[in-house]
Design an enzyme around this catalytic site. Structure first.
Site, PDB file in Angstrom:
ATOM      1  CG  ASP A  42      11.458  -5.176 -27.572  1.00  0.00           C
ATOM      2  OD1 ASP A  42      10.461  -5.855 -27.215  1.00  0.00           O
ATOM      3  OD2 ASP A  42      12.587  -5.345 -27.086  1.00  0.00           O
ATOM      4  CG  ASP A  80      12.107 -10.303 -28.836  1.00  0.00           C
ATOM      5  OD1 ASP A  80      11.657 -10.893 -29.837  1.00  0.00           O
ATOM      6  OD2 ASP A  80      13.311 -10.248 -28.558  1.00  0.00           O
ATOM      7  CD  GLU A  88       9.922  -8.659 -22.426  1.00  0.00           C
ATOM      8  OE1 GLU A  88      10.572  -9.479 -23.099  1.00  0.00           O
ATOM      9  OE2 GLU A  88       9.371  -7.668 -22.912  1.00  0.00           O
ATOM     10  CG  ASP A 126      11.424  -4.987 -22.631  1.00  0.00           C
ATOM     11  OD1 ASP A 126      11.121  -4.497 -21.534  1.00  0.00           O
ATOM     12  OD2 ASP A 126      12.388  -5.753 -22.810  1.00  0.00           O
TER      13      ASP A 126
END
Length: 648
Positions: free
Chosen positions: A511, A513, A436, A509
């Site tokens: 997290d 998102d 991403e 990642d």
């Protein structure tokens, strides 16, 4: 339910051959020695109990997982025969447990229909258990035997009296055979719930004693597969007027020859979504690859809706017919057939091959669906409107696919977007990392092994393909780039042999998102490139969350969870003696760190995405990525740092 028969005694058990090969080649009998094979042991025993229910003699099945991961399956059926076997001259119970292909299902005397067709179930479980204890209530007594790895350790003894009947099997899976002997509660839960749906009124109780407070779930559905369809459509928006699923049921006449007897049950309901979910079963066995019952249903559905539309002038004379894909968009259906001698492709029973079931299903569905449409004109119009909209979307999708194909041909020399391709052209050796953003993409491009590793940075979040029609999905620039880079095409044009990489790694990642992007990508692969998942080509990278570095040390240790950090931190009572770096994103790692922790084949941790349970996966994708935003939001926030759920 099939008609009852009491012709079930010692002479019903037919002996075909011995048992020895099972321990040598367990995969031939249970598929694998992984967690899938482990759970298959439970299914084999439960299927025998369900066969008693199909025969009309069993109303309750209890499955209990004990603290040591042994499992007990208890039913109130007739009980395995205990009288001496006429051929073997030993208790029939011992024959059933120790001889492969010894069972009451090789003719139609004891069971009119059954799922445990090969007579290998309980004997295979016995062969692959380090210990197995069986207790039978029958003929006024309680009889027990014990076994170890297929061998009798305690001869059959009468240990009591009982007016009740039934069979109880407790087994301890052999840790010399299986990779793990720990049962997954959710896997057991979903399969047993499904079994209860398919057997109207049958009560199944699942108990897990491994928890401090035992967990107990009870399943019993008086509506049968109608309740099943409602359950599958939970959280979905149903077409107006179709809140009650359409139910179709019939069977052959009593004078039909045994070889062509059958029962057909269908429940179906349309929702406003764009995915088709049709589950097929034969004698309660899930036929993942469909077969003749599915073919008969699909042909009847398409023809009946087109005939109705022509008769009612909903389709004009010059209008083309609706296709099967059109009429099945947004359809949720369960097809359940019962027949005395089902022919499956292999022991896995993935596809039903009895050709007469196709014509029987076609006839029953055509007749009863036509009657339903005539009697429910408003609902019929809603179904037609849905199919017509799907037809328009199909034409738009064809144009989008053509555009994607043309784009792929034009870009064959310079592949799409910001793809940094690898130099090796052997797909078996190459990997594609989907990342991403430009920051992570830049680090990954610098970190990679350029000979075998390609990197494709995504521009923002990928479209949620569960909530849009195909032409919308295929018009997305991000999705076009993915399709072109991977090389297989999608849908009818999909060809796994054209895959440019045999490892496609989702690297996001750790997290919220990143978790959202992982789910969006997996939804895309599940809906448009599912064979890539089934072939084992889709992976999820697991970058570290932390680096803990003791003072004075040049290098620290990488940690992949909060739990690992807590364990390591306890080794340093003085927090001033170490530092902790939290990696909020892949872009925060320098290329050397990203390579050594996440991309280096020698050191990295990657999760292979698989589909252990197709029905559970279907429900998960539909529920999480459908119209219910809150459900998806809660799930992502809960599992943002936990990628185990990706084993869909």
């Amino acid at each position: 339910m099939a008609e009852k028969t009491d012709d079930y005694g010692a002479s019903s058990i037919k002996v075909l051959e011995g048992l020895d090969p099972v321990r040598k080649r367990p995969g031939m009998y249970i598929g694998s020695t992984s967690t899938t094979g482990l759970h298959h042991l439970v299914w084999e025993i439960v299927d025998n109990s369900v066969d008693e229910a199909l025969a009309g003699f069993c109303t309750k099945i209890k499955v209990t997982v004990h603290p040591d991961n042994s499992v007990t399956v208890e039913d109130n059926g007739r009980g395995i025969p205990v009288a001496p076997h006429p051929q073997k001259k030993i208790p029939t119970l011992e024959v059933v447990l120790t001889v492969l292909h010894a069972g009451g299902k090789f003719d139609n005397a004891a069971y009119k229909v059954s799922g445990g067709l090969h007579g290998v179930g309980v004997s295979v479980v016995n062969a692959l258990s380090k210990r197995l204890v069986v207790s039978v209530k029958r003929d006024g007594g309680i009889f027990e035997m014990e076994f170890s790895r297929g061998k009798t350790t305690k001869k059959m003894q009468k240990v009591g009296t009982s007016k009740a009947t039934g069979t109880t099997v407790t087994f301890w899976p052999d840790d010399e055979i299986f990779d793990t002997t720990v049962y997954n509660y959710d896997t057991l839960h979903d399969r047993l719930q499904e079994t209860a749906f398919l057997n109207k009124g049958l009560k199944i109780v699942l108990t897990d004693e491994r928890e401090l407070t035992p967990r107990v779930d009870e399943f019993c559905y008086q509506g049968g597969i109608v309740d099943f369809v409602k359950f599958l459509n939970t959280e979905k928006t149903i077409l107006p007027g179709l809140s009650k699923p359409i139910y179709i049921e019939d069977r052959t006449t009593p004078d039909t020859p045994v070889a062509r007897k059958g029962e057909v049950e269908v429940a179906m309901q349309w929702n406003t979504g764009y995915s088709e979910q049709v589950l097929t079963f034969a004698n309660d066995i899930y036929t993942d690859e469909g077969g003749m019952h599915l073919e008969g249903f699909r042909t009847a559905l398409t023809k009946t809706l087109n005939d109705y539309a022509r008769t009612k002038k909903l389709l004009k004379e010059k209008d083309p017919n609706l296709t099967g894909d059109d009429v099945r968009e947004g359809l949720t259906a369960v097809i359940s057939v019962k027949l005395p001698d089902p022919q499956f492709e292999g022991q896995t029973k993935a596809k039903l091959g009895n050709s007469y079931i196709r014509s029987l299903t076609n006839k029953i569905v055509s007749q009863q669906l036509a009657e339903y449409l005539e009697e429910h004109p408003n609902q019929a119009k809603e179904i037609f409107k849905k199919a017509s909209a799907a037809a328009r979307g199909r034409m738009a999708a064809q144009k989008a696919r053509q555009a994607t194909r043309r784009k792929g041909l034009l870009e064959s020399a310079s592949l799409p977007g910001k793809l940094a391709d690898c130099s090796v052209r052997d797909a078996e050796m190459t990997e594609l990392f989907i990342v991403e953003g430009d920051s992570a993409g830049g680090s990954a491009k610098m970190a990679r092994d350029r000979s075998i590793q390609a990197v494709l940075p995504l521009r923002g979040k990928i479209l949620n393909v569960e909530r849009v029609q195909e032409h919308r999905a295929l018009s997305s620039e991000t999705i076009q780039s993915l399709i072109t880079a991977i090389g297989t095409g999608v849908d009818q044009e999909f060809d796994i042999n054209k895959a440019r990489y045999h490892k496609i790694v989702i690297m996001t990642d750790a997290d919220v998102d990143g978790a959202h992007i992982r789910i969006l990508l997996l939804t895309f692969f599940y809906r448009y490139m599912r064979p890539m998942i089934e072939a084992g080509y889709i992976y999820v990278a697991q970058p570290p969350l932390y680096q803990l570095k003791p003072k004075g040390k040049k290098r620290g240790m990488y940690l992949y969870s909060d739990e690992e950090l807590a364990v390591e931190a306890r080794k340093f009572p003085d927090s001033s003696r170490y530092t902790v770096q939290r990696y909020k994103g892949l872009g925060e790692m320098d290329p050397e760190q990203l390579w050594s922790t996440t991309m280096d084949p020698k050191n990295r941790i990657m999760l292979k995405v698989n589909i252990d349970d197709a029905m559970a996966a279907e429900r998960a994708v539909s529920d999480l990525m459908g119209t219910t935003v809150e459900k998806r939001k809660d799930f992502i926030q809960t599992h943002a740092k936990d990628v185990r759920f990706l084993d869909i």
